[in-house]
Design a protein around this motif. Structure first.
Motif, PDB file in Angstrom:
ATOM      1  N   ASP A 284       0.833  -1.194   0.000  1.00  0.00           N
ATOM      2  CA  ASP A 284       0.000   0.000   0.000  1.00  0.00           C
ATOM      3  C   ASP A 284       0.876   1.256   0.000  1.00  0.00           C
ATOM      4  O   ASP A 284       1.663   1.455   0.913  1.00  0.00           O
ATOM      5  N   PRO A 285       0.763   2.084  -1.041  1.00  0.00           N
ATOM      6  CA  PRO A 285       1.669   3.210  -1.171  1.00  0.00           C
ATOM      7  C   PRO A 285       1.582   4.190   0.002  1.00  0.00           C
ATOM      8  O   PRO A 285       2.596   4.677   0.486  1.00  0.00           O
ATOM      9  N   GLY A 286       0.383   4.474   0.463  1.00  0.00           N
ATOM     10  CA  GLY A 286       0.246   5.476   1.503  1.00  0.00           C
ATOM     11  C   GLY A 286       0.814   5.011   2.832  1.00  0.00           C
ATOM     12  O   GLY A 286       1.311   5.805   3.620  1.00  0.00           O
ATOM     13  N   ALA A 287       0.762   3.711   3.076  1.00  0.00           N
ATOM     14  CA  ALA A 287       1.001   3.222   4.430  1.00  0.00           C
ATOM     15  C   ALA A 287       2.462   3.245   4.861  1.00  0.00           C
ATOM     16  O   ALA A 287       2.820   3.942   5.798  1.00  0.00           O
ATOM     17  N   GLY A 290       6.969   6.367   3.197  1.00  0.00           N
ATOM     18  CA  GLY A 290       6.699   7.798   3.213  1.00  0.00           C
ATOM     19  C   GLY A 290       7.283   8.427   1.968  1.00  0.00           C
ATOM     20  O   GLY A 290       6.672   9.255   1.320  1.00  0.00           O
ATOM     21  N   GLY A 292       9.173   8.445  -1.892  1.00  0.00           N
ATOM     22  CA  GLY A 292       8.953   7.788  -3.158  1.00  0.00           C
ATOM     23  C   GLY A 292       7.833   8.396  -3.953  1.00  0.00           C
ATOM     24  O   GLY A 292       7.033   9.167  -3.454  1.00  0.00           O
ATOM     25  N   THR A 294       4.972   7.362  -5.306  1.00  0.00           N
ATOM     26  CA  THR A 294       3.905   6.398  -5.508  1.00  0.00           C
ATOM     27  C   THR A 294       2.640   7.046  -6.040  1.00  0.00           C
ATOM     28  O   THR A 294       1.641   6.385  -6.181  1.00  0.00           O
ATOM     29  N   VAL A 295       2.666   8.349  -6.273  1.00  0.00           N
ATOM     30  CA  VAL A 295       1.439   9.004  -6.723  1.00  0.00           C
ATOM     31  C   VAL A 295       1.398   9.067  -8.235  1.00  0.00           C
ATOM     32  O   VAL A 295       2.322   9.552  -8.822  1.00  0.00           O
TER      33      VAL A 295
ATOM     34  N   TYR B  98      -7.721  13.645  -8.888  1.00  0.00           N
ATOM     35  CA  TYR B  98      -6.758  12.543  -8.851  1.00  0.00           C
ATOM     36  C   TYR B  98      -6.069  12.477  -7.492  1.00  0.00           C
ATOM     37  O   TYR B  98      -6.006  11.418  -6.850  1.00  0.00           O
ATOM     38  N   PHE B 102      -5.529   9.764  -3.377  1.00  0.00           N
ATOM     39  CA  PHE B 102      -4.329   9.385  -2.624  1.00  0.00           C
ATOM     40  C   PHE B 102      -4.370   9.954  -1.215  1.00  0.00           C
ATOM     41  O   PHE B 102      -3.951   9.294  -0.264  1.00  0.00           O
ATOM     42  N   SER B 109      -5.231   5.173   6.214  1.00  0.00           N
ATOM     43  CA  SER B 109      -4.272   4.198   6.758  1.00  0.00           C
ATOM     44  C   SER B 109      -3.493   4.803   7.915  1.00  0.00           C
ATOM     45  O   SER B 109      -3.023   4.077   8.791  1.00  0.00           O
ATOM     46  N   PRO B 148       3.309  10.729   4.811  1.00  0.00           N
ATOM     47  CA  PRO B 148       2.825  10.331   3.491  1.00  0.00           C
ATOM     48  C   PRO B 148       2.061  11.445   2.775  1.00  0.00           C
ATOM     49  O   PRO B 148       2.170  11.571   1.557  1.00  0.00           O
ATOM     50  N   SER B 151       4.512  13.558   1.028  1.00  0.00           N
ATOM     51  CA  SER B 151       4.981  12.920  -0.218  1.00  0.00           C
ATOM     52  C   SER B 151       3.981  13.128  -1.337  1.00  0.00           C
ATOM     53  O   SER B 151       4.358  13.371  -2.491  1.00  0.00           O
ATOM     54  N   ALA B 155       4.541  15.014  -4.922  1.00  0.00           N
ATOM     55  CA  ALA B 155       4.201  14.416  -6.212  1.00  0.00           C
ATOM     56  C   ALA B 155       3.255  15.333  -6.976  1.00  0.00           C
ATOM     57  O   ALA B 155       3.367  15.483  -8.193  1.00  0.00           O
ATOM     58  N   GLN B 207      10.350  17.131   4.258  1.00  0.00           N
ATOM     59  CA  GLN B 207       9.510  15.968   4.509  1.00  0.00           C
ATOM     60  C   GLN B 207      10.301  14.866   5.206  1.00  0.00           C
ATOM     61  O   GLN B 207       9.852  14.264   6.171  1.00  0.00           O
ATOM     62  N   GLU B 211       9.820  13.262   8.932  1.00  0.00           N
ATOM     63  CA  GLU B 211       9.581  11.834   9.108  1.00  0.00           C
ATOM     64  C   GLU B 211      10.556  11.248  10.119  1.00  0.00           C
ATOM     65  O   GLU B 211      10.178  10.481  11.002  1.00  0.00           O
TER      66      GLU B 211
END
Lengths: 295, 218
Positions: A284-287, A290, A292, A294-295, B98, B102, B109, B148, B151, B155, B207, B211
């Protein structure tokens, strides 16, 4: 989810009659809102004749079908070639970043940071519009593949590094204590465990790569979206752009969901056996990741 | 490469205007997608099946569709549905619908990482609903949600470039404008890349810093 997550019923007491009535009201209002949105979409489709048989009948003919299939194959081809190259580049960069020698570490770090930060479309522009100006002849296919390779190679390198780092230190210490060399520790102890932990996350990134091939549309690569655009100009079918875009979207969604489903299946399967001491990096990208793209 | 510097200095206005469009796209669709994504996350955990199904369907659909296709559908498809807006507004619609999918997943999550025992313990010592949420759940959930989310926002900043392919005069369209004016393509592209690095690199370092700090504190 281990131990269960916070669910609504721990947070407050069992609702009484008044709270139940209020919840029901909110539920009805929410459902009406959703129904209104969907209703409006369907109304717009109906009003502008998107459900007319004439528009959809283009899908019954052989040439348009062939064009869509060719486009999809071009998409898969670019994604396949780029995936192999990106994994190879990612492995190389990760090896560089994990190296004990500064000569390898520093350039790999700069490379990864740089190419993760540059928008992918600009990379493709650089190969498609920039390279010919410097005397290199490039095709749209090359521009798409090289752009995808550089960007995803950088993202995958970080993923590989995180995978190797996630193997507990005791593993490499034990291996060194047995008298193994650096390469041997990496190849026979760390990597086999890391790969198991990374695999779902890698597949997730490859789904992103597949989606990003659609950027090729903007550098004239003749992939699925290009086929949709091409066919949508057909006057004899009353410009069937909406039906074709929906079909094209359906193909993307189906392909990506299949891959994501495979990643989840793999995660479950690999989680079952206790062959790695590294914690699983989630699909799962969101989980989990952090970082990368992935979007 | 003697034209390298003049490519920028002769065209200050073009660069500034285009990057201003990029930043505008980024900020406006960032705010909209954060709001819409949080609403969608609420839908996905709500007790009403219709809302849950809508949330799940929306996220599954949008997350598995390439952003370029979303742009394509909005920019070329909406006029066929007799919905006519400016190209800038179309780009906002595409980017935020879009990105919202996300955001929804990150929020959902993130909340799921807080163990149920936390809420149970809070309830057991007699905290009210709002106390439980404000003092126990949210402080922990935010730590899991913000990295996240940032991130996703980074993006988004990079994804604004796609708008250039759909008639918005933002930074990635500088190349086309410059080559019309007769400036070398490569220098123009390099300056645009440098512009994006100036926007993206500080964001991604911030970011990562966030983290790392929060991971230790957890």
């Amino acid at each position: 989810m281990e131990g269960g997550a916070v669910s609504a019923n721990v947070l407050f007491d069992i609702p009484g009659p008044r709270a139940r009535a209020r919840n029901r009201l909110l539920g009805v209002a929410g459902s009406l809102l959703v129904a209104a949105i969907l209703g409006y979409v369907i109304y717009r489709f109906y009003e502008t004749g998107q459900f007319d048989g004439q528009k959809w009948s283009i899908l019954e003919y052989k040439n348009p079908q062939q064009r869509l299939v060719d486009g999809f194959i071009a998409t898969l081809k670019a994604a396949g070639v780029a995936a192999v190259l990106a994994v190879a580049l990612g492995a190389l960069l990760a090896a560089g970043r994990l190296s004990d020698h500064r000569v390898f570490r520093a350039p790999s770090f700069v490379f990864v940071e740089l190419f993760r930060a540059i928008p992918l479309l600009l990379l493709m522009f650089a190969f498609y519009y920039g390279a010919p100006a410097l005397g290199f002849r490039t095709t749209p296919f090359m521009a798409v593949v090289l752009g995808l390779m550089l960007y995803n190679g950088a993202v995958l390198a970080e993923l590989f590094r995180a995978g190797v780092d996630s193997v507990p230190r005791g593993q490499s210490e034990a291996a060194y204590a047995l008298g193994m060399g650096k390469t041997q520790v990496m190849v026979s102890v760390l990597l086999p465990q890391a790969i198991r932990a990374m695999l779902p996350a890698i597949i997730s990134q490859l789904v992103v790569l597949l989606k990003d091939t659609a950027l090729g549309f903007l550098v004239t690569y003749e992939e699925l979206l290009d086929a949709v655009k091409d066919l949508s100009g057909a006057q004899e079918f009353a410009f069937p752009l909406i039906p074709l875009a929906l079909v094209g979207g359906g193909i993307y969604v189906a392909t990506c969901m299949l891959l994501s489903w495979f990643a989840n299946w793999l995660e479950k399967r690999l989680g079952r056996t206790k062959k790695t001491s590294a914690p699983m990096l989630h699909a799962d990208p969101g989980a989990a990741m952090g970082q990368g793209g992935t979007v | 490469m003697t034209d390298f510097l003049p490519t920028l200095t002769d065209n200050w206005d073009l660069f500034l205007d285009s990057f201003w469009q990029t930043i505008l796209l980024f900020v406006v669709s960032g705010v909209i997608s954060l709001l819409a994504g949080t609403l969608l996350a609420a839908f996905r955990v709500s007790p009403v099946p219709a809302l849950r199904a809508f949330g799940t369907g929306y996220v599954g659909l949008l997350r598995n569709t390439p952003l370029t296709l979303v742009f394509f559908f909005v920019v070329f498809g909406f006029p066929y549905l007799e919905i006519n807006l400016s190209f800038f507004a179309f780009a906002i619609v595409a980017l935020s619908s879009y990105t919202a999918a996300f955001v929804c997943e990150a929020v959902r999550s993130g909340f799921n990482t807080v163990p149920a025992g936390q809420a149970e313990a809070a309830r057991a010592i007699g905290l009210t609903f709002s106390q439980t949420l404000n003092l126990v759940i949210l402080p922990q959930a935010v730590r899991a949600v913000v990295p996240p989310l940032s991130s996703i926002m980074i993006a988004l900043a990079k994804n604004t470039t796609i708008a250039a392919g759909f008639s918005v005069a933002e930074a990635a369209s500088i190349r086309a404008n410059l080559s019309e004016l007769g400036y070398p393509v490569v220098s123009g592209l390099i300056w645009v890349v440098i512009g994006f690095l100036i926007i993206v690199l500080p964001l991604s370092w911030g970011q990562r810093n966030l983290e790392r700090r929060w991971k230790v504190a957890r």
